[in-house]
Motif scaffolding. Structure first.
Motif, short mmCIF file in Angstrom:
data_model
loop_
_atom_site.label_atom_id
_atom_site.label_comp_id
_atom_site.label_asym_id
_atom_site.label_seq_id
_atom_site.Cartn_x
_atom_site.Cartn_y
_atom_site.Cartn_z
N LYS A 50 58.48 41.46 68.12
CA LYS A 50 57.20 41.23 68.82
C LYS A 50 57.15 39.85 69.47
O LYS A 50 56.85 39.71 70.65
N SER A 51 57.45 38.83 68.67
CA SER A 51 57.40 37.46 69.22
C SER A 51 58.44 37.30 70.33
O SER A 51 58.19 36.62 71.33
N THR A 52 59.59 37.93 70.13
CA THR A 52 60.65 37.83 71.14
C THR A 52 60.17 38.39 72.48
O THR A 52 60.40 37.79 73.53
N MET A 163 49.11 36.00 73.17
CA MET A 163 48.68 35.56 71.84
C MET A 163 49.62 36.13 70.78
O MET A 163 49.79 37.33 70.67
N ASP A 164 50.21 35.24 69.98
CA ASP A 164 51.18 35.66 68.98
C ASP A 164 50.60 35.49 67.58
O ASP A 164 50.62 34.41 67.03
N GLU A 165 50.07 36.57 67.03
CA GLU A 165 49.45 36.57 65.70
C GLU A 165 48.59 35.32 65.49
O GLU A 165 48.74 34.63 64.48
N PRO A 166 47.65 35.04 66.42
CA PRO A 166 46.94 33.77 66.34
C PRO A 166 46.07 33.65 65.09
O PRO A 166 45.76 32.54 64.68
MG LIG Z 1 56.48 37.11 65.24
#
Ligand SMILES: [Mg+2]
Ligand SMILES: Nc1ncnc2c1ncn2[C@@H]1O[C@H](COP(=O)(O)OP(=O)(O)O)[C@@H](O)[C@H]1O
Length: 263
Positions: A50-52, A163-166
């Motif tokens: 996901k982050s990638t 937004m990455d798991e903010p």
């Molecule tokens: Mg991640």
């Protein structure tokens, strides 16, 4: 008839990382579109890429294959100017006060001090941080620090927000409060949002569509349209039959990915 304008087009996007002598396939031929003013959540098990994916949209990581277009332009080397980022770990600077953290993006853009001050004051009011202007991050709660991080991104008025798991590190109550605040801010500006999370209820509460990924290497398992009416009340929403139905349908797909664990 023209359909909604596509802001982010992701085509056959792949990423393989070298880890020492090993190659790790993180993302495998992922394709989806994000339309103007749309709120898209990307969910999947931890480590599924996901982050990638978000980092590739934000030009922080170079793809191994495939293509990303932001407003029709290939993402290459540096983030598109219309893109803002909010990360999981609060990325506020400990040596800057609340006010000076929020002002950062405006300073970078050379906005004159008077206007900067006005916009920072407005952001502080929106985030309910009045009285904490001169506080340093270490003295704030996790929720307040994340509000500072959010405002620091929103103050430059990004049309596209990544937004990455903010809210990933926050307790349930604080998380729900921030969901309500984020939805309120979004109703006012309707940014185009890509919101990464492993929390399905968060995805359904916030998003128009949910992209469900398989476990690593992340592939698109399902793209689900959330039909819950807006504006949404983040608390009462969860008790409605519609919410439970949506949750059940996506959980079925996601649950398979959690169930089939590999070592
Ligand atoms: Mg991640
Ligand atoms: N910079 C990197 N170098 C090597 N491997 C990485 C790097 N970033 C991520 N990975 C690997 O890629 C996979 C997906 O990571 P990530 O995108 O962070 O997953 P998620 O955000 O879904 O938890 C993981 O196996 C992770 O170890």
């Amino acid at each position: 008839m023209a359909g909604p304008r596509v802001r982010i087009a992701i085509r056959d996007l792949s990423k393989t990382f070298a880890q020492g002598s090993r190659e790790v396939a993180a993302v495998d031929r992922v394709s989806f579109d994000v339309c103007d003013k749309e709120f898209v959540a990307v969910v999947g098990p931890s480590g599924c890429g996901k982050s990638t994916i978000l980092n590739m949209i934000g030009a922080l990581v170079a793809p191994s294959g495939g293509q990303i277009l932001v407003d029709g332009q290939p993402v290459a080397g540096r983030p598109a100017p219309q893109v803002g980022y909010v990360f999981q770990k609060d990325t506020v600077f400990p040596w800057r006060t609340v006010e000076r953290n929020i002002a950062l993006g405006l300073e970078y853009r050379g906005i004159p001090p008077a206007e900067r001050e006005r916009r920072v004051r407005e952001a502080i009011t929106l985030a309910g941080l009045q009285g904490f202007e001169d506080a340093f991050p270490a003295t704030l709660s996790g929720g307040m620090r994340q509000r500072v991080a959010l405002m620091r991104s929103l103050i430059v008025d990004p049309e596209i927000l990544l937004m990455d798991e903010p809210f990933g590190a926050l307790d349930t109550h604080t998380k729900l409060t921030l969901h309500a605040e984020l939805l309120g801010l979004w109703e006012a500006k309707h940014q185009t949002v890509v919101f990464v999370t492993h929390d399905l209820s968060e995805a359904i509460t916030l998003a128009d569509r949910v992209v469900v990924l398989t476990r690593r290497p992340g592939k698109v398992k399902l793209i689900y349209e959330v039909r819950l009416r807006r504006p949404r009340d983040v608390i009462t929403l969860r008790e409605t039959g519609e919410y439970l139905r949506e949750y059940g349908e996506i959980w079925h797909a996601l649950g398979e990915e959690f169930a089939e664990r590999t070592a």
